[in-house]
Design a protein around this motif. Structure first.
Motif, PDB file in Angstrom:
ATOM      1  N   TRP A   1       0.788  -1.231   0.000  1.00 20.95           N
ATOM      2  CA  TRP A   1       0.000   0.000   0.000  1.00 20.95           C
ATOM      3  C   TRP A   1       0.819   1.280   0.000  1.00 20.95           C
ATOM      4  CZ3 TRP A   1      -4.638  -1.439  -1.221  1.00 20.95           C
ATOM      5  CH2 TRP A   1      -5.128  -2.654  -0.773  1.00 20.95           C
ATOM      6  N   GLY A   2       2.133   1.173   0.156  1.00 18.64           N
ATOM      7  CA  GLY A   2       2.943   2.385   0.279  1.00 18.64           C
ATOM      8  C   GLY A   2       2.831   2.935   1.687  1.00 18.64           C
ATOM      9  N   GLU A   3       2.838   4.258   1.824  1.00 14.67           N
ATOM     10  CA  GLU A   3       2.797   4.866   3.151  1.00 14.67           C
ATOM     11  C   GLU A   3       1.455   5.535   3.390  1.00 14.67           C
ATOM     12  OE1 GLU A   3       4.967   8.593   5.170  1.00 14.67           O
ATOM     13  OE2 GLU A   3       6.315   6.893   4.802  1.00 14.67           O
ATOM     14  N   MET A   4       0.949   5.389   4.614  1.00 15.27           N
ATOM     15  CA  MET A   4      -0.301   6.054   4.992  1.00 15.27           C
ATOM     16  C   MET A   4      -0.229   6.442   6.463  1.00 15.27           C
ATOM     17  SD  MET A   4      -2.682   2.662   4.918  1.00 15.27           S
ATOM     18  CE  MET A   4      -1.550   1.758   3.868  1.00 15.27           C
ATOM     19  N   ARG A   5      -0.954   7.476   6.811  1.00 15.75           N
ATOM     20  CA  ARG A   5      -1.050   7.906   8.209  1.00 15.75           C
ATOM     21  C   ARG A   5      -2.103   7.032   8.882  1.00 15.75           C
ATOM     22  NH1 ARG A   5       0.880  12.087  10.972  1.00 15.75           N
ATOM     23  NH2 ARG A   5      -0.364  13.056  12.610  1.00 15.75           N
TER      24      ARG A   5
ATOM     25  N   THR B   1      -6.533  -0.667  14.274  1.00 13.19           N
ATOM     26  CA  THR B   1      -5.811   0.251  13.402  1.00 13.19           C
ATOM     27  C   THR B   1      -6.732   0.738  12.303  1.00 13.19           C
ATOM     28  OG1 THR B   1      -3.790   0.597  12.107  1.00 13.19           O
ATOM     29  CG2 THR B   1      -4.868  -1.559  11.894  1.00 13.19           C
ATOM     30  N   GLY B   2      -6.360   1.840  11.713  1.00 18.44           N
ATOM     31  CA  GLY B   2      -7.124   2.408  10.608  1.00 18.44           C
ATOM     32  C   GLY B   2      -6.466   3.704  10.181  1.00 18.44           C
ATOM     33  N   GLN B   3      -6.960   4.251   9.100  1.00 17.07           N
ATOM     34  CA  GLN B   3      -6.391   5.503   8.622  1.00 17.07           C
ATOM     35  C   GLN B   3      -6.682   6.613   9.614  1.00 17.07           C
ATOM     36  OE1 GLN B   3      -6.314   6.431   4.508  1.00 17.07           O
ATOM     37  NE2 GLN B   3      -6.848   4.353   3.901  1.00 17.07           N
ATOM     38  N   ALA B   4      -5.702   7.463   9.804  1.00 13.01           N
ATOM     39  CA  ALA B   4      -5.841   8.586  10.749  1.00 13.01           C
ATOM     40  C   ALA B   4      -6.264   9.845  10.002  1.00 13.01           C
ATOM     41  CB  ALA B   4      -4.535   8.817  11.477  1.00 13.01           C
TER      42      ALA B   4
END
Length: 107
Positions: A83-87, A104-107
């Protein structure tokens, strides 16, 4: 600003992040309670399947940006080869030194 893993407040969470970043299955499962549960973006997932796919097979890595709730809530830039990088936001429930649940989840 990234927080050094060694400076994370909660020892179990620190061990979790260390294991993820080292791609160390044995260390990760040593800090998880045998019946640990987890969710990703609000959906419960199978811990073994999810960690294999999202951490180990795809070389996951956490750069922690902030922590709260006595070290049991993190915001991290999470990256993997899929997925690459995500916050991302992470919340941990710790009992007797082991993680019984993480979310966890996207911030």
């Amino acid at each position: 600003m990234t927080i050094a893993v060694a400076k994370l407040t909660d020892p179990a969470v620190r061990a979790f992040v260390t294991a993820v970043n080292a791609n160390d299955r044995a260390a990760l499962f040593a800090v998880l309670a045998p019946d640990a549960t987890m969710s990703d973006d609000g959906s419960d997932r199978n811990v073994a399947d999810w960690t294999e796919r999202e951490i180990f097979a795809s070389r996951g890595h956490m750069d922690v940006q902030s922590e709260g709730d006595h070290g049991r809530a993190l915001v991290a830039n999470y990256s993997n080869e899929t997925w690459g990088e995500m916050r991302t936001a992470w919340r941990f429930t710790v009992d007797d030194g082991r993680i019984t649940r993480f979310e966890t989840g996207q911030a």
